[in-house]
Design an enzyme around this catalytic site. Structure first.
Site, PDB file in Angstrom:
ATOM      1  CG  ASP A  36      -1.654  -1.271   1.450  1.00  0.00           C
ATOM      2  OD1 ASP A  36      -1.954  -1.956   0.455  1.00  0.00           O
ATOM      3  OD2 ASP A  36      -1.926  -1.612   2.614  1.00  0.00           O
ATOM      4  CD  GLU A 213      -8.675  -3.175  -1.072  1.00  0.00           C
ATOM      5  OE1 GLU A 213      -9.397  -3.330  -0.072  1.00  0.00           O
ATOM      6  OE2 GLU A 213      -7.629  -3.841  -1.268  1.00  0.00           O
TER       7      GLU A 213
END
Length: 343
Positions: A36, A213
């Site tokens: 991420d 997401e």
């Protein structure tokens, strides 16, 4: 650092990018075991980097003059999870933003007693150098519903700041995570309704789980682009694309168009699996756009993919198609090469 051959290759890309020419590659992975990723190139000439750590227990920052130096840069822990209550577990997806002269970190956290009770939280620092300043907890960034919420990003466009994030509607029977946008009135709050931009609907968005997401925003060529990631966090993980005209009402769902196919997927040929949860930056001169993302270099995962630590941060330059849309190509192989990457 780019060699002379890198820059000569890059000049060819800028000349022929619309035709799908090869682009130079960085020495990947940039940072092992960091998922991420979020990178910004600040006005002080440094790249600042943060990402999810495999232990899910802290937030780190590092900085370097080049992207390729980030992996060797010292990682400073600027915050650790709480022992009890909120912000006590599953510390995910930190993003660093410089807004109105201050630094803000947006991140996802569960509670110590329930790691899946994840919500959005904010840290703030007034220091010139975020590596050296103290950080203040600004609490939860609340959205329309108190439900499973993660992966916030923020951007300013045409004088207005927006929040884009991932959330599950509490009243829905399907456990799908969706992408929303809202107007911000301060760096820690929104003051408009949440507008649904994307929900899992295509087959590639619903592999094992119904997931949209990790939004990331890029404004170029008279368009606002939002990439997002879909499906399970294994080799199924891939990136989709939302597009709006820069002059349109970004809070009107009708302004946005969604790609029917993913725009960045696993490459067995290059040994890259599950690319996604990306950020955007540029080369130091600002002339070339760079996609920063995580992926694994193997397909098979033992056990829960979230417990596998080997999502690594990678980067590659990308070009633009004749219609003004981004052309990300395919994830490049892990090699410190001065040659072109396959597209």
């Amino acid at each position: 650092m780019f060699t002379r051959l890198h820059w000569l290759s890059l000049a060819l890309v800028l000349t022929c990018g619309a035709a799908g020419a090869a682009v130079p590659q960085f020495a990947n992975p940039l940072v092992p075991q960091r998922a991420d990723p979020h990178v910004i190139l600040h006005t002080d000439g440094y790249y600042y980097f943060t990402a999810t750590v495999p232990e899910y227990d802290r937030i780190e920052l590092r900085r370097a003059r080049t992207l390729e130096q980030l992996g060797k840069a010292d990682a400073k822990v600027i915050w650790r999870k709480h022992a009890k209550g909120p912000m006590g577990n599953h510390i995910w997806a930190p993003e660093l933003h410089f807004i109105d002269g201050k630094w803000f970190i947006y991140f996802t956290a569960g509670s110590a007693e329930d790691k899946w009770a994840i919500r959005l939280y904010v840290l703030e620092s007034g220091a010139a150098n975020p590596m050296e300043g103290g950080w203040t907890e600004r609490g939860q960034l609340k959205t329309a519903w108190d439900s499973f919420t993660l992966d916030a990003t923020t951007f300013s466009h045409a004088g207005q700041r927006y929040l884009v994030w991932t959330q599950r509607r509490p009243e829905k029977e399907l456990h799908a995570t969706n992408i929303y946008i809202a107007r911000m009135d301060t760096p820690t709050s929104i003051n408009s309704a949440a507008v649904l931009l994307s929900t899992p609907e295509h087959k590639w968005e619903k592999v094992k789980y119904l997931v949209n997401e990790a939004p990331a925003v890029l404004v170029r060529n008279g368009k606002v682009f939002i990439t997002y990631s879909a499906s399970a966090t294994d080799a199924s993980y891939s990136m989709g694309l939302l597009t709006a005209d820069a002059g349109s009402d970004l809070l009107d769902a009708a302004s946005w168009r969604k790609s029917a196919e993913p725009v960045f997927v696993s490459s067995a040929e290059n040994g890259q699996y599950g690319p996604g949860h990306n950020a955007f930056t540029t080369t130091p001169d600002g002339k070339t756009d760079v996609l920063v993302y995580h992926a694994r270099n193997y397909r098979e995962i033992k056990g829960d993919s979230l417990e596998d630590p080997n999502r690594a941060t990678r980067a590659q330059a990308f070009g633009w198609r004749a219609d003004g849309s981004p052309d990300f190509g395919v994830p490049v192989a892990d090699q410190a090469s001065s040659g072109p990457a396959k597209r």
